[in-house]
Design an enzyme around this catalytic site. Structure first.
Site, PDB file in Angstrom:
ATOM      1  N   TYR A  53     -27.881  37.819 -17.730  1.00 49.96           N
ATOM      2  CA  TYR A  53     -27.619  36.432 -17.344  1.00 49.96           C
ATOM      3  C   TYR A  53     -28.121  35.586 -18.560  1.00 49.96           C
ATOM      4  O   TYR A  53     -27.556  34.712 -19.186  1.00 49.96           O
ATOM      5  CB  TYR A  53     -28.694  36.127 -16.172  1.00 49.96           C
ATOM      6  CG  TYR A  53     -28.733  34.811 -15.825  1.00 49.96           C
ATOM      7  CD1 TYR A  53     -27.659  34.107 -15.125  1.00 49.96           C
ATOM      8  CD2 TYR A  53     -29.821  33.774 -16.408  1.00 49.96           C
ATOM      9  CE1 TYR A  53     -27.817  32.895 -14.755  1.00 49.96           C
ATOM     10  CE2 TYR A  53     -29.861  32.569 -15.848  1.00 49.96           C
ATOM     11  CZ  TYR A  53     -28.793  31.831 -15.200  1.00 49.96           C
ATOM     12  OH  TYR A  53     -28.959  30.629 -14.741  1.00 49.96           O
ATOM     13  N   SER A  85     -28.626  27.033 -19.287  1.00 50.43           N
ATOM     14  CA  SER A  85     -29.951  27.193 -18.471  1.00 50.43           C
ATOM     15  C   SER A  85     -31.114  27.566 -19.731  1.00 50.43           C
ATOM     16  O   SER A  85     -30.927  27.578 -20.946  1.00 50.43           O
ATOM     17  CB  SER A  85     -29.981  28.528 -17.897  1.00 50.43           C
ATOM     18  OG  SER A  85     -31.280  29.176 -17.531  1.00 50.43           O
TER      19      SER A  85
HETATM   20  N1  NAP Z   1     -31.232  27.154  -9.824  1.00 47.97           N
HETATM   21  C1  NAP Z   1     -31.851  27.486 -10.982  1.00 47.97           C
HETATM   22  O1  NAP Z   1     -32.944  27.633 -10.928  1.00 47.97           O
HETATM   23  C2  NAP Z   1     -30.909  27.521 -12.210  1.00 47.97           C
HETATM   24  C3  NAP Z   1     -31.584  27.354 -13.421  1.00 47.97           C
HETATM   25  C4  NAP Z   1     -30.876  27.117 -14.627  1.00 47.97           C
HETATM   26  C5  NAP Z   1     -29.499  27.195 -14.670  1.00 47.97           C
HETATM   27  N2  NAP Z   1     -28.741  27.334 -13.523  1.00 47.97           N
HETATM   28  C6  NAP Z   1     -27.303  27.450 -13.461  1.00 47.97           C
HETATM   29  O2  NAP Z   1     -26.944  26.463 -12.598  1.00 47.97           O
HETATM   30  C7  NAP Z   1     -25.480  26.643 -12.133  1.00 47.97           C
HETATM   31  C8  NAP Z   1     -25.366  26.252 -10.758  1.00 47.97           C
HETATM   32  O3  NAP Z   1     -26.083  26.957 -10.106  1.00 47.97           O
HETATM   33  P1  NAP Z   1     -27.056  26.594  -8.800  1.00 47.97           P
HETATM   34  O4  NAP Z   1     -28.544  26.872  -9.028  1.00 47.97           O
HETATM   35  O5  NAP Z   1     -26.523  25.498  -8.279  1.00 47.97           O
HETATM   36  O6  NAP Z   1     -26.540  27.822  -7.814  1.00 47.97           O
HETATM   37  P2  NAP Z   1     -26.137  28.037  -6.357  1.00 47.97           P
HETATM   38  O7  NAP Z   1     -26.637  26.764  -5.291  1.00 47.97           O
HETATM   39  O8  NAP Z   1     -25.935  29.341  -6.282  1.00 47.97           O
HETATM   40  O9  NAP Z   1     -24.505  27.282  -6.566  1.00 47.97           O
HETATM   41  C9  NAP Z   1     -23.489  28.046  -7.165  1.00 47.97           C
HETATM   42  C10 NAP Z   1     -22.178  27.483  -7.031  1.00 47.97           C
HETATM   43  O10 NAP Z   1     -21.292  28.258  -7.837  1.00 47.97           O
HETATM   44  C11 NAP Z   1     -20.240  28.409  -6.788  1.00 47.97           C
HETATM   45  N3  NAP Z   1     -19.792  29.927  -7.086  1.00 47.97           N
HETATM   46  C12 NAP Z   1     -20.475  31.007  -7.289  1.00 47.97           C
HETATM   47  N4  NAP Z   1     -19.461  32.091  -7.918  1.00 47.97           N
HETATM   48  C13 NAP Z   1     -18.236  31.612  -7.526  1.00 47.97           C
HETATM   49  C14 NAP Z   1     -17.054  32.088  -7.773  1.00 47.97           C
HETATM   50  N5  NAP Z   1     -16.554  33.630  -8.036  1.00 47.97           N
HETATM   51  N6  NAP Z   1     -16.083  31.362  -7.832  1.00 47.97           N
HETATM   52  C15 NAP Z   1     -16.024  30.009  -7.541  1.00 47.97           C
HETATM   53  N7  NAP Z   1     -17.283  29.297  -7.332  1.00 47.97           N
HETATM   54  C16 NAP Z   1     -18.325  30.102  -7.483  1.00 47.97           C
HETATM   55  C17 NAP Z   1     -20.884  28.590  -5.491  1.00 47.97           C
HETATM   56  O11 NAP Z   1     -19.998  28.273  -4.507  1.00 47.97           O
HETATM   57  P3  NAP Z   1     -19.219  29.326  -3.509  1.00 47.97           P
HETATM   58  O12 NAP Z   1     -20.321  30.326  -3.246  1.00 47.97           O
HETATM   59  O13 NAP Z   1     -18.816  28.666  -2.480  1.00 47.97           O
HETATM   60  O14 NAP Z   1     -18.012  29.952  -4.245  1.00 47.97           O
HETATM   61  C18 NAP Z   1     -21.848  27.274  -5.720  1.00 47.97           C
HETATM   62  O15 NAP Z   1     -21.279  26.198  -5.352  1.00 47.97           O
HETATM   63  C19 NAP Z   1     -25.052  28.173 -12.715  1.00 47.97           C
HETATM   64  O16 NAP Z   1     -24.563  28.132 -13.718  1.00 47.97           O
HETATM   65  C20 NAP Z   1     -26.555  28.564 -12.892  1.00 47.97           C
HETATM   66  O17 NAP Z   1     -26.651  29.651 -13.793  1.00 47.97           O
HETATM   67  C21 NAP Z   1     -29.378  27.389 -12.178  1.00 47.97           C
END
Ligand code: NAP
Length: 258
Positions: free
Chosen positions: A151, A138
């Site tokens: 985080y 991130s």
């Molecule tokens: N969105 C942003 O603004 C942003 C910015 C920078 C970095 N990121 C990073 O990008 C990555 C993906 O995030 P996202 O934005 O795509 O969020 P998201 O839409 O909430 O997706 C998160 C994914 O992780 C899975 N997950 C969560 N807890 C889990 C667990 N305990 N075991 C297995 N799978 C789990 C969820 O699936 P299930 O709920 O089906 O398990 C989902 O597929 C993360 O590492 C986040 O820190 C996001």
């Protein structure tokens, strides 16, 4: 047959990675807790792109699960040469006012689970095969962020880890990339209690498909760090070069609870 394993593939950036990889003809192993979402995605991708898609429902907070996933891969004779280590979560608010358990979940999912996946992958995959490891980090990794202290510390850890590992593996034909997205339109914000922050920063949100494409291009071309979006690149540059006191206070003004 070679496979790409994507964690957190049921939604958001991980799902966008699955689509991007399938479009490029890559076979997939999709991991998340929501088995029904993985099944839907698997049916869609295998029909549209004629790729093999396997799903594995797992909670990555269970410390034994990474070993079980790779044992299942081994039993089925799948060969994984790419790991998109993407599942992660955030939790927002004043540190001492939020439940300790939530802070520890963030720490365990974003750090422990990713480290365990990377370790299993490097030991289970074929060293004679070109291999690829992407950690979704991130832009929060570039500075401490008040109200997201745990985080952003996990993301700083994973950025440091990715860069060090990349150097260790440089002669072993393993590309290691840290993908550092800024705000991205996904479901991340609701469980993180950050809907208000997402609304305030709506102008700077990227689409998940753009983030995944930049990440995959960067991984295949062996970039150490990929920061999608010019405004995120400027922000990361400023965070690394401005005096830290100013950087933290500036970050706080973006994230301060109303
Ligand atoms: N969105 C942003 O603004 C942003 C910015 C920078 C970095 N990121 C990073 O990008 C990555 C993906 O995030 P996202 O934005 O795509 O969020 P998201 O839409 O909430 O997706 C998160 C994914 O992780 C899975 N997950 C969560 N807890 C889990 C667990 N305990 N075991 C297995 N799978 C789990 C969820 O699936 P299930 O709920 O089906 O398990 C989902 O597929 C993360 O590492 C986040 O820190 C996001």
């Amino acid at each position: 047959m070679l496979y790409t394993l994507i964690t957190g593939a049921s939604k958001g950036i991980g799902k966008a990675f699955a689509l991007e990889c399938a479009q490029r003809g890559m076979n997939l192993i999709l991991v998340a807790r929501s088995g029904h979402l993985l099944e839907e995605l698997s049916t869609e991708l295998s029909a549209k792109f004629q790729v093999n898609v396997r799903t594995h429902t797992a909670d990555l907070l269970d410390h034994a699960v990474q070993r079980k996933i790779f044992a299942w891969i081994n039993e089925n004779g799948f060969e994984v040469n790419m790991l998109i280590n993407n599942a992660g979560m955030g939790y927002y608010g004043k540190f001492e006012q939020q439940p300790l358990e939530k802070h520890l979940e963030v720490l365990h999912l974003n750090v422990d689970a990713q480290i365990r996946m990377a370790h299993e992958f490097l030991n289970a995959s074929n060293p004679n095969q070109k291999r690829y490891l992407l950690n979704t980090v991130s832009t929060g990794a570039f500075q401490p962020v008040p109200y997201m202290a745990v985080y952003c510390a996990t993301k700083a850890f994973m950025l440091s880890f990715s860069r060090a590992l990349r150097f260790e593996l440089r002669k072993q034909s393993v590309n290691v990339t840290a993908l550092c997205p800024g705000g991205t339109e996904t479901d991340f914000f609701t469980p993180a209690q950050m809907d208000g922050v997402a609304e305030k920063n709506a102008l700077f949100m990227m689409k998940a498909d753009k983030v995944a494409k930049a990440g995959l291009d960067g991984l295949l071309s062996n970039k150490a760090v990929v920061i999608p979006g010019w405004y995120n690149q400027i922000g990361a540059f400023a965070a690394r070069h401005a005096p830290q006191g100013i950087v933290v206070s500036q970050a706080s003004s973006f994230f301060k609870p109303d």
